[in-house]
Design a protein around this motif. Structure first.
Motif, PDB file in Angstrom:
ATOM      1  N   ILE A 168       0.855  -1.186   0.000  1.00 31.61           N
ATOM      2  CA  ILE A 168       0.000   0.000   0.000  1.00 31.61           C
ATOM      3  C   ILE A 168       0.894   1.240   0.000  1.00 31.61           C
ATOM      4  N   ASP A 169       0.543   2.194  -0.832  1.00 30.17           N
ATOM      5  CA  ASP A 169       1.256   3.469  -0.859  1.00 30.17           C
ATOM      6  C   ASP A 169       0.306   4.561  -0.382  1.00 30.17           C
ATOM      7  N   ARG A 170       0.452   4.979   0.874  1.00 31.46           N
ATOM      8  CA  ARG A 170      -0.422   5.999   1.448  1.00 31.46           C
ATOM      9  C   ARG A 170       0.164   7.407   1.334  1.00 31.46           C
ATOM     10  N   SER A 171       1.226   7.548   0.570  1.00 35.84           N
ATOM     11  CA  SER A 171       1.921   8.838   0.545  1.00 35.84           C
ATOM     12  C   SER A 171       1.018   9.968   0.072  1.00 35.84           C
ATOM     13  N   ILE A 172       0.153   9.699  -0.896  1.00 36.01           N
ATOM     14  CA  ILE A 172      -0.696  10.782  -1.400  1.00 36.01           C
ATOM     15  C   ILE A 172      -1.666  11.269  -0.323  1.00 36.01           C
ATOM     16  N   ILE A 173      -2.051  10.379   0.586  1.00 30.69           N
ATOM     17  CA  ILE A 173      -2.931  10.762   1.699  1.00 30.69           C
ATOM     18  C   ILE A 173      -2.139  11.456   2.801  1.00 30.69           C
ATOM     19  N   GLU A 174      -1.037  10.825   3.199  1.00 28.90           N
ATOM     20  CA  GLU A 174      -0.287  11.332   4.337  1.00 28.90           C
ATOM     21  C   GLU A 174       0.453  12.634   4.026  1.00 28.90           C
ATOM     22  N   ASP A 175       0.911  12.776   2.777  1.00 28.87           N
ATOM     23  CA  ASP A 175       1.705  13.959   2.428  1.00 28.87           C
ATOM     24  C   ASP A 175       0.853  15.160   2.058  1.00 28.87           C
ATOM     25  N   ASN A 176      -0.444  14.945   1.850  1.00 34.76           N
ATOM     26  CA  ASN A 176      -1.291  16.033   1.352  1.00 34.76           C
ATOM     27  C   ASN A 176      -2.503  16.308   2.233  1.00 34.76           C
ATOM     28  N   ASP A 177      -2.508  15.749   3.447  1.00 38.86           N
ATOM     29  CA  ASP A 177      -3.600  15.990   4.396  1.00 38.86           C
ATOM     30  C   ASP A 177      -4.968  15.712   3.780  1.00 38.86           C
ATOM     31  N   ILE A 178      -5.109  14.494   3.273  1.00 36.67           N
ATOM     32  CA  ILE A 178      -6.391  14.045   2.722  1.00 36.67           C
ATOM     33  C   ILE A 178      -7.087  13.191   3.769  1.00 36.67           C
ATOM     34  N   TYR A 179      -8.410  13.350   3.880  1.00 34.95           N
ATOM     35  CA  TYR A 179      -9.175  12.621   4.887  1.00 34.95           C
ATOM     36  C   TYR A 179     -10.332  11.886   4.215  1.00 34.95           C
ATOM     37  N   PRO A 180     -10.330  10.539   4.240  1.00 31.99           N
ATOM     38  CA  PRO A 180     -11.336   9.766   3.511  1.00 31.99           C
ATOM     39  C   PRO A 180     -12.765   9.964   3.977  1.00 31.99           C
ATOM     40  N   PHE A 181     -12.977  10.413   5.202  1.00 30.54           N
ATOM     41  CA  PHE A 181     -14.335  10.556   5.713  1.00 30.54           C
ATOM     42  C   PHE A 181     -14.683  12.032   5.856  1.00 30.54           C
ATOM     43  N   GLU A 182     -15.887  12.388   5.357  1.00 34.72           N
ATOM     44  CA  GLU A 182     -16.271  13.783   5.289  1.00 34.72           C
ATOM     45  C   GLU A 182     -16.278  14.459   6.660  1.00 34.72           C
ATOM     46  N   LYS A 183     -16.809  13.759   7.657  1.00 32.03           N
ATOM     47  CA  LYS A 183     -16.884  14.343   8.999  1.00 32.03           C
ATOM     48  C   LYS A 183     -15.482  14.659   9.517  1.00 32.03           C
ATOM     49  N   VAL A 184     -14.563  13.733   9.287  1.00 27.55           N
ATOM     50  CA  VAL A 184     -13.194  13.935   9.757  1.00 27.55           C
ATOM     51  C   VAL A 184     -12.543  15.088   8.997  1.00 27.55           C
ATOM     52  N   ALA A 185     -12.801  15.154   7.691  1.00 26.45           N
ATOM     53  CA  ALA A 185     -12.254  16.260   6.906  1.00 26.45           C
ATOM     54  C   ALA A 185     -12.726  17.597   7.465  1.00 26.45           C
ATOM     55  N   MET A 186     -14.009  17.691   7.785  1.00 26.58           N
ATOM     56  CA  MET A 186     -14.533  18.935   8.345  1.00 26.58           C
ATOM     57  C   MET A 186     -13.917  19.220   9.712  1.00 26.58           C
ATOM     58  N   ASP A 187     -13.705  18.183  10.511  1.00 26.48           N
ATOM     59  CA  ASP A 187     -13.061  18.364  11.818  1.00 26.48           C
ATOM     60  C   ASP A 187     -11.649  18.932  11.644  1.00 26.48           C
ATOM     61  N   ARG A 188     -10.934  18.417  10.643  1.00 24.57           N
ATOM     62  CA  ARG A 188      -9.560  18.874  10.449  1.00 24.57           C
ATOM     63  C   ARG A 188      -9.521  20.295   9.876  1.00 24.57           C
ATOM     64  N   LEU A 189     -10.478  20.613   9.010  1.00 23.04           N
ATOM     65  CA  LEU A 189     -10.553  21.989   8.515  1.00 23.04           C
ATOM     66  C   LEU A 189     -10.896  22.940   9.657  1.00 23.04           C
ATOM     67  N   ALA A 190     -11.754  22.482  10.558  1.00 17.12           N
ATOM     68  CA  ALA A 190     -12.096  23.298  11.729  1.00 17.12           C
ATOM     69  C   ALA A 190     -10.890  23.476  12.639  1.00 17.12           C
ATOM     70  N   ALA A 191     -10.036  22.455  12.703  1.00 17.36           N
ATOM     71  CA  ALA A 191      -8.873  22.515  13.587  1.00 17.36           C
ATOM     72  C   ALA A 191      -7.928  23.658  13.211  1.00 17.36           C
ATOM     73  N   LYS A 192      -7.964  24.073  11.956  1.00 16.41           N
ATOM     74  CA  LYS A 192      -7.131  25.195  11.523  1.00 16.41           C
ATOM     75  C   LYS A 192      -7.558  26.491  12.195  1.00 16.41           C
ATOM     76  N   HIS A 193      -8.789  26.498  12.711  1.00 16.14           N
ATOM     77  CA  HIS A 193      -9.330  27.699  13.349  1.00 16.14           C
ATOM     78  C   HIS A 193      -9.689  27.417  14.809  1.00 16.14           C
ATOM     79  N   ILE A 194      -8.905  26.554  15.438  1.00 13.31           N
ATOM     80  CA  ILE A 194      -9.223  26.085  16.780  1.00 13.31           C
ATOM     81  C   ILE A 194      -9.251  27.232  17.784  1.00 13.31           C
ATOM     82  N   ASP A 195      -8.505  28.298  17.508  1.00  8.33           N
ATOM     83  CA  ASP A 195      -8.480  29.428  18.439  1.00  8.33           C
ATOM     84  C   ASP A 195      -9.838  30.126  18.538  1.00  8.33           C
ATOM     85  N   LYS A 196     -10.730  29.849  17.573  1.00  5.19           N
ATOM     86  CA  LYS A 196     -12.051  30.477  17.588  1.00  5.19           C
ATOM     87  C   LYS A 196     -13.085  29.627  18.325  1.00  5.19           C
TER      88      LYS A 196
END
Length: 242
Positions: free
Chosen positions: A129-157
């Motif tokens: 398995i080559d997961r480099s495209i996921i691990e190197d580019n901050d890709i998240y297979p599940f929509e909820k998790v993707a939204m959580d990670r996008l929210a994490a960029k603004h955690i100070d709010k």
């Protein structure tokens, strides 16, 4: 970016095999006889050498490619996110940028390749398995998790708990892998079905481990993680698997 490990496509593997009349059959791993002893080959070179030596009639394969469409965030998940509750415009801006990044990526390389052949009642397997495209580019297979990670960029709010970083998640996964490999019962799980049953029991007593896969930075299923751990264990000379 990490050094990318070369993963060969089925087309490339065919060119490396000297016998031209082998039949290649697409087959999900679970479709093979689960109780059949499995021999995990160490790399593509060993698999090619085995095939050229044994001249099997059939090679079973499973080849997986990813695409940006697999990771798109649906509007329902956007509107159900904490980031949307905080700032609707910001949520859509982040998602649009995330989607743009997805379509800028090159998904033409093989994500996973499984090839195997049968010999004297054993299944000889090469899997990578080559997961480099996921691990190197901050890709998240599940929509909820993707939204959580996008929210994490603004955690100070936010006033809620701090999100774990990718580094923290990967570190905790490594600790979990080490613990699992020392588990005597896990070492007896020589089939995928047995490992699935073991995982269910383990998670029942260690529910926090699920958060490393289903809630935060979800770049792989726990089932895939367990299979990776088993592969690592099978390649550890000091471990005698039964």
């Amino acid at each position: 970016m990490k050094n990318k490990k070369k993963i060969y496509s089925l087309k490339q593997i065919k060119k490396m095999i000297s016998k031209p009349d082998i039949l290649y059959v697409h087959c999900d791993e679970d479709d093979l006889m689960v109780e059949m002893p499995k021999v995990i080959l160490k790399g593509i070179d060993e698999f090619i050498a085995v095939v050229n030596k044994l001249n099997p009639e059939i090679i079973f394969y499973e080849e997986t490619y990813l695409s940006p469409n697999m990771f798109l965030i649906e509007e329902e998940d956007i509107e159900d996110s904490a980031l949307y509750d905080l700032d609707e415009e910001l949520a859509y801006d982040e998602v649009n940028e995330y989607h743009r990044r997805l379509f800028d990526l090159d998904f033409s390389d093989v994500f996973q390749i499984n090839v195997s052949c049968l010999y004297q009642g054993a299944n000889l397997v090469y899997s990578e398995i080559d997961r480099s495209i996921i691990e190197d580019n901050d890709i998240y297979p599940f929509e909820k998790v993707a939204m959580d990670r996008l929210a994490a960029k603004h955690i100070d709010k936010f006033n809620g708990p701090r999100f774990k970083s990718r580094k923290e998640i990967l570190s905790e996964r490594e600790e979990l892998a080490s613990e699992i490999m020392e588990d005597i019962e896990f070492q007896k799980c020589t089939t995928k079905q047995k490992r699935k049953e073991w995982t269910l029991k383990y998670c029942a007593f260690h529910p926090d481990c699920i958060d490393l896969f289903d809630e935060v930075v979800n770049d792989l299923h726990m089932s895939d993680f367990i299979e990776d751990v088993w592969e690592r264990l099978s390649k550890t000379p000091s471990k005698q698997l039964t």
